[in-house]
Write an enzyme that holds these catalytic residues in place. Structure first.
Site, mmCIF file in Angstrom:
data_model
loop_
_atom_site.group_PDB
_atom_site.id
_atom_site.type_symbol
_atom_site.label_atom_id
_atom_site.label_comp_id
_atom_site.label_asym_id
_atom_site.label_seq_id
_atom_site.Cartn_x
_atom_site.Cartn_y
_atom_site.Cartn_z
ATOM 1 N N VAL A 16 59.796 -0.314 7.926
ATOM 2 C CA VAL A 16 58.881 -0.744 8.658
ATOM 3 C C VAL A 16 59.059 0.073 9.955
ATOM 4 O O VAL A 16 58.376 0.888 10.652
ATOM 5 C CB VAL A 16 58.358 -2.086 8.920
ATOM 6 C CG1 VAL A 16 57.344 -2.026 10.214
ATOM 7 C CG2 VAL A 16 57.681 -2.571 7.739
ATOM 8 N N ALA B 260 59.285 3.882 9.425
ATOM 9 C CA ALA B 260 57.963 4.515 9.545
ATOM 10 C C ALA B 260 57.079 4.333 10.722
ATOM 11 O O ALA B 260 56.330 5.382 11.162
ATOM 12 C CB ALA B 260 56.973 3.510 8.519
ATOM 13 N N GLU B 261 57.335 3.218 11.476
ATOM 14 C CA GLU B 261 56.662 2.976 12.706
ATOM 15 C C GLU B 261 56.947 3.801 13.884
ATOM 16 O O GLU B 261 56.279 4.610 14.777
ATOM 17 C CB GLU B 261 56.417 1.438 13.155
ATOM 18 C CG GLU B 261 55.662 0.623 12.160
ATOM 19 C CD GLU B 261 54.296 0.788 12.376
ATOM 20 O OE1 GLU B 261 53.688 1.500 13.267
ATOM 21 O OE2 GLU B 261 53.758 0.346 11.683
ATOM 22 N N SER B 262 58.219 3.935 14.018
ATOM 23 C CA SER B 262 59.068 4.714 15.295
ATOM 24 C C SER B 262 60.228 5.463 14.919
ATOM 25 O O SER B 262 60.607 6.069 16.079
ATOM 26 C CB SER B 262 59.342 3.472 16.206
ATOM 27 O OG SER B 262 60.458 2.602 15.830
ATOM 28 N N TYR C 145 50.677 5.169 5.143
ATOM 29 C CA TYR C 145 51.808 4.011 5.793
ATOM 30 C C TYR C 145 52.336 3.351 4.548
ATOM 31 O O TYR C 145 53.524 3.124 4.483
ATOM 32 C CB TYR C 145 50.866 3.302 6.659
ATOM 33 C CG TYR C 145 51.850 2.272 7.383
ATOM 34 C CD1 TYR C 145 52.878 2.539 8.450
ATOM 35 C CD2 TYR C 145 51.751 1.040 7.011
ATOM 36 C CE1 TYR C 145 53.569 1.726 8.730
ATOM 37 C CE2 TYR C 145 52.581 -0.200 7.591
ATOM 38 C CZ TYR C 145 53.303 0.246 8.561
ATOM 39 O OH TYR C 145 54.259 -0.797 9.091
#
Length: 176
Positions: A49, A52-54, A160
């Site tokens: 996560v 993928a997020e940052s 995502y």
């Protein structure tokens, strides 16, 4: 010459040390492991996560205002703080590595419980909001066993979920 370069490129991309360093880093591993264990979430899912997020940038801010490693919206962060009885919350603290991983991992745990361990639905809710996921479940007659992320109607959320699940496969291989 082209064959040599192609072979060398393939070797580099397949090299696990290269992949760990450049493609699937595991920065903040001790913090991730601590909160993953505390909230009973798969460690590699948390890392996936974050990637993928940052891309492990603690100062990341989305165009929508999500902040930090796990891209937590200020409203969600405030709600999480009330749920875990954390009086120290402030929006700026969402850039703090420890707080962001703690909050994001707790939230993943909450969503996994809510969706009975279904990672696809939990990840879709993490990205698009639980309300949207419940609407899709009702509209498209999905049950709690839904796994086909290709049917998620929001393209951003569909991509995502796909990306996080693919990341997790690589993390599982590289960080056994």
């Amino acid at each position: 010459m082209i064959l040599v370069l192609a072979s060398l490129s393939y070797f580099v991309w397949q090299n696990e040390d290269f992949q760990r360093k450049y493609l699937y880093p595991y920065d903040y591993q001790d913090t991730i492991n601590f909160y993953a264990d505390r909230y009973e979430v798969d460690r590699n899912l948390v890392a996936s996560v974050i990637l993928a997020e940052s891309k492990f940038r603690q100062d990341a801010t989305s165009v929508h205002g999500a902040r930090g490693l796990m891209q937590i919206m200020p409203e969600t962060g405030s709600w999480i703080a009330t749920q875990i009885e954390d009086d120290s919350f402030s929006v700026d603290k969402l850039y703090n590595v420890n707080m962001n991983i703690k909050y994001g991992t707790w939230y993943l745990s909450e969503l996994q419980t809510e969706f009975e361990g279904n990672e696809v639905l939990a990840l879709a809710a993490y990205n698009a909001g639980r309300g949207n996921v419940y609407e899709w479940m009702e509209k498209y007659h999905w049950d709690i066993n839904f796994k086909d992320y290709t049917k998620i109607p929001f393209p951003e959320t569909r991509e995502y979920v796909k990306r996080v699940l693919e990341n997790k496969k690589h993390y599982n291989k590289l960080y056994k």
